[in-house]
Design a protein around this motif. Structure first.
Motif, PDB file in Angstrom:
ATOM      1  N   PRO A   1     -21.917  27.718 -93.640  1.00 60.51           N
ATOM      2  CA  PRO A   1     -22.684  28.507 -94.613  1.00 60.51           C
ATOM      3  C   PRO A   1     -23.512  27.569 -95.503  1.00 60.51           C
ATOM      4  CG  PRO A   1     -20.389  29.204 -94.559  1.00 60.51           C
ATOM      5  CD  PRO A   1     -20.478  27.944 -93.741  1.00 60.51           C
ATOM      6  N   GLY A   2     -24.727  28.014 -95.827  1.00 57.62           N
ATOM      7  CA  GLY A   2     -25.608  27.198 -96.663  1.00 57.62           C
ATOM      8  C   GLY A   2     -26.654  26.427 -95.878  1.00 57.62           C
ATOM      9  N   MET A   3     -26.556  26.445 -94.550  1.00 59.01           N
ATOM     10  CA  MET A   3     -27.572  25.773 -93.741  1.00 59.01           C
ATOM     11  C   MET A   3     -28.888  26.520 -93.864  1.00 59.01           C
ATOM     12  SD  MET A   3     -25.519  24.767 -90.254  1.00 59.01           S
ATOM     13  CE  MET A   3     -26.796  23.686 -89.647  1.00 59.01           C
ATOM     14  N   ARG A   4     -30.008  25.783 -93.691  1.00 55.67           N
ATOM     15  CA  ARG A   4     -31.328  26.413 -93.764  1.00 55.67           C
ATOM     16  C   ARG A   4     -32.200  25.910 -92.635  1.00 55.67           C
ATOM     17  NH1 ARG A   4     -33.005  25.315 -99.777  1.00 55.67           N
ATOM     18  NH2 ARG A   4     -30.890  25.226-100.503  1.00 55.67           N
ATOM     19  N   LEU A   5     -32.764  26.866 -91.922  1.00 57.26           N
ATOM     20  CA  LEU A   5     -33.707  26.536 -90.857  1.00 57.26           C
ATOM     21  C   LEU A   5     -35.106  26.357 -91.444  1.00 57.26           C
ATOM     22  CD1 LEU A   5     -32.558  29.136 -88.190  1.00 57.26           C
ATOM     23  CD2 LEU A   5     -32.238  26.662 -88.096  1.00 57.26           C
ATOM     24  N   ASP A   6     -35.859  25.463 -90.858  1.00 55.24           N
ATOM     25  CA  ASP A   6     -37.250  25.228 -91.249  1.00 55.24           C
ATOM     26  C   ASP A   6     -38.015  24.891 -89.980  1.00 55.24           C
ATOM     27  OD1 ASP A   6     -39.711  24.139 -92.058  1.00 55.24           O
ATOM     28  OD2 ASP A   6     -38.858  23.399 -93.937  1.00 55.24           O
ATOM     29  N   PHE A   7     -38.778  25.862 -89.475  1.00 58.41           N
ATOM     30  CA  PHE A   7     -39.550  25.674 -88.252  1.00 58.41           C
ATOM     31  C   PHE A   7     -40.983  25.232 -88.529  1.00 58.41           C
ATOM     32  CE2 PHE A   7     -36.495  28.969 -86.576  1.00 58.41           C
ATOM     33  CZ  PHE A   7     -35.828  28.114 -85.716  1.00 58.41           C
TER      34      PHE A   7
ATOM     35  N   ASP B   1     -27.177  39.092 -79.040  1.00 60.96           N
ATOM     36  CA  ASP B   1     -27.821  40.238 -79.696  1.00 60.96           C
ATOM     37  C   ASP B   1     -28.917  39.788 -80.674  1.00 60.96           C
ATOM     38  OD1 ASP B   1     -26.088  39.200 -81.613  1.00 60.96           O
ATOM     39  OD2 ASP B   1     -25.484  41.164 -82.366  1.00 60.96           O
ATOM     40  N   PHE B   2     -29.442  38.578 -80.453  1.00 60.64           N
ATOM     41  CA  PHE B   2     -30.584  38.031 -81.191  1.00 60.64           C
ATOM     42  C   PHE B   2     -30.330  37.883 -82.694  1.00 60.64           C
ATOM     43  CE2 PHE B   2     -32.423  39.186 -77.197  1.00 60.64           C
ATOM     44  CZ  PHE B   2     -33.316  38.164 -76.953  1.00 60.64           C
ATOM     45  N   ARG B   3     -29.165  37.355 -83.017  1.00 63.84           N
ATOM     46  CA  ARG B   3     -28.847  36.995 -84.403  1.00 63.84           C
ATOM     47  C   ARG B   3     -28.598  35.494 -84.426  1.00 63.84           C
ATOM     48  NH1 ARG B   3     -28.317  42.021 -86.546  1.00 63.84           N
ATOM     49  NH2 ARG B   3     -27.414  43.582 -85.181  1.00 63.84           N
ATOM     50  N   ILE B   4     -28.777  34.908 -85.594  1.00 56.14           N
ATOM     51  CA  ILE B   4     -28.544  33.471 -85.752  1.00 56.14           C
ATOM     52  C   ILE B   4     -27.157  33.278 -86.337  1.00 56.14           C
ATOM     53  CG2 ILE B   4     -29.272  31.380 -86.974  1.00 56.14           C
ATOM     54  CD1 ILE B   4     -31.183  32.246 -84.735  1.00 56.14           C
ATOM     55  N   ALA B   5     -26.346  32.502 -85.652  1.00 61.90           N
ATOM     56  CA  ALA B   5     -24.991  32.195 -86.111  1.00 61.90           C
ATOM     57  C   ALA B   5     -24.941  30.730 -86.516  1.00 61.90           C
ATOM     58  CB  ALA B   5     -23.979  32.475 -84.999  1.00 61.90           C
ATOM     59  N   MET B   6     -24.528  30.484 -87.754  1.00 63.59           N
ATOM     60  CA  MET B   6     -24.423  29.116 -88.276  1.00 63.59           C
ATOM     61  C   MET B   6     -22.962  28.805 -88.563  1.00 63.59           C
ATOM     62  SD  MET B   6     -27.601  28.866 -90.893  1.00 63.59           S
ATOM     63  CE  MET B   6     -29.252  29.349 -90.433  1.00 63.59           C
ATOM     64  N   GLN B   7     -22.513  27.648 -88.103  1.00 58.91           N
ATOM     65  CA  GLN B   7     -21.133  27.232 -88.328  1.00 58.91           C
ATOM     66  C   GLN B   7     -20.875  26.923 -89.798  1.00 58.91           C
ATOM     67  OE1 GLN B   7     -20.187  23.858 -85.889  1.00 58.91           O
ATOM     68  NE2 GLN B   7     -20.400  24.986 -83.983  1.00 58.91           N
TER      69      GLN B   7
ATOM     70  N   ASN C   1     -31.870  32.235 -94.039  1.00 59.37           N
ATOM     71  CA  ASN C   1     -31.545  31.085 -94.878  1.00 59.37           C
ATOM     72  C   ASN C   1     -30.773  31.472 -96.139  1.00 59.37           C
ATOM     73  OD1 ASN C   1     -32.631  29.266 -93.100  1.00 59.37           O
ATOM     74  ND2 ASN C   1     -34.586  29.081 -94.170  1.00 59.37           N
ATOM     75  N   ARG C   2     -30.892  32.710 -96.565  1.00 57.32           N
ATOM     76  CA  ARG C   2     -30.102  33.195 -97.713  1.00 57.32           C
ATOM     77  C   ARG C   2     -28.721  33.684 -97.264  1.00 57.32           C
ATOM     78  NH1 ARG C   2     -35.032  35.556 -99.116  1.00 57.32           N
ATOM     79  NH2 ARG C   2     -34.289  37.625 -98.487  1.00 57.32           N
ATOM     80  N   GLY C   3     -28.443  33.592 -95.963  1.00 58.30           N
ATOM     81  CA  GLY C   3     -27.121  33.960 -95.467  1.00 58.30           C
ATOM     82  C   GLY C   3     -27.003  35.365 -94.920  1.00 58.30           C
TER      83      GLY C   3
END
Length: 185
Positions: free
Chosen positions: A163-169, A155-161, A82-84
């Motif tokens: 920048p600044g998005m935050r996941l909350d599970f 390769d088990f990394r999170i790619a976000m289109q 979430n911090r990028g």
């Protein structure tokens, strides 16, 4: 608070049902295990004749879940993402929760969306500071919402289109933790 009560009630029901399935014994004793995990607290009551202390195993499960999925721990994988930090390689647990979230997102036609982290924080429901909210602010933050803008790479990394998005599970992580506790028991 309702979510916390439901979470505690669910944990109690899970373990009560687990114990009923183990059969009855005249020497059952109550064992209570308590602690904190995923930004909340838990209390687990186990009725068993076994005297094994389950607290270390319970703590271990929560420690691993927290390290992967807790937005309340600054050094967790999800907090770093979430911090990028695009270098984070997520574990199997994170990948499972992400894939379940994608499935539920599709089944609910987008109503379940773990990319609402920025809004959760903005409203003061997450670990971040609350902002002064109005319709303009909400509209400006909505550009950072949309699970279709996020993917798990091979390769088990999170790619976000965006920048600044935050996941909350948090809407799914507590139930996932209970599932992991069930497997441990």
């Amino acid at each position: 608070m309702r979510v916390l009560s439901k979470f505690k009630g669910f944990l109690f029901s899970l373990f009560f049902g687990f114990l009923i399935g183990c059969g009855e014994s005249a020497s059952l004793r109550e064992h209570v295990y308590q602690g904190g995990a995923l930004g909340t607290s838990y209390a687990i009551k186990v009725f068993t004749a076994d005297t094994t202390d389950l607290q270390p195993a319970i703590d271990s499960v929560f420690r691993v879940v927290n390290q992967s999925l807790s937005t309340y721990q600054p050094d967790s994988d999800i907090s770093r993402i979430n911090r990028g930090d695009s270098r984070v390689q997520v574990d199997k647990m994170f990948a499972e929760v992400f894939e379940m979230s994608v499935q539920i997102h599709g089944q609910t036609e987008g109503y379940f969306d773990p990319t609402v982290g920025i809004l959760v924080d903005a409203w003061g429901f997450g670990p971040g500071a609350a902002l002064e909210m109005d319709s303009t602010r909400v509209d400006s933050l909505r550009q950072y919402v949309g699970l279709e803008k996020v993917r798990l790479t091979p390769d088990f990394r999170i790619a976000m289109q965006q920048p600044g998005m935050r996941l909350d599970f948090n809407a799914i992580a507590k139930g996932y933790a209970v599932d992991r506790l069930g497997v441990m028991l």
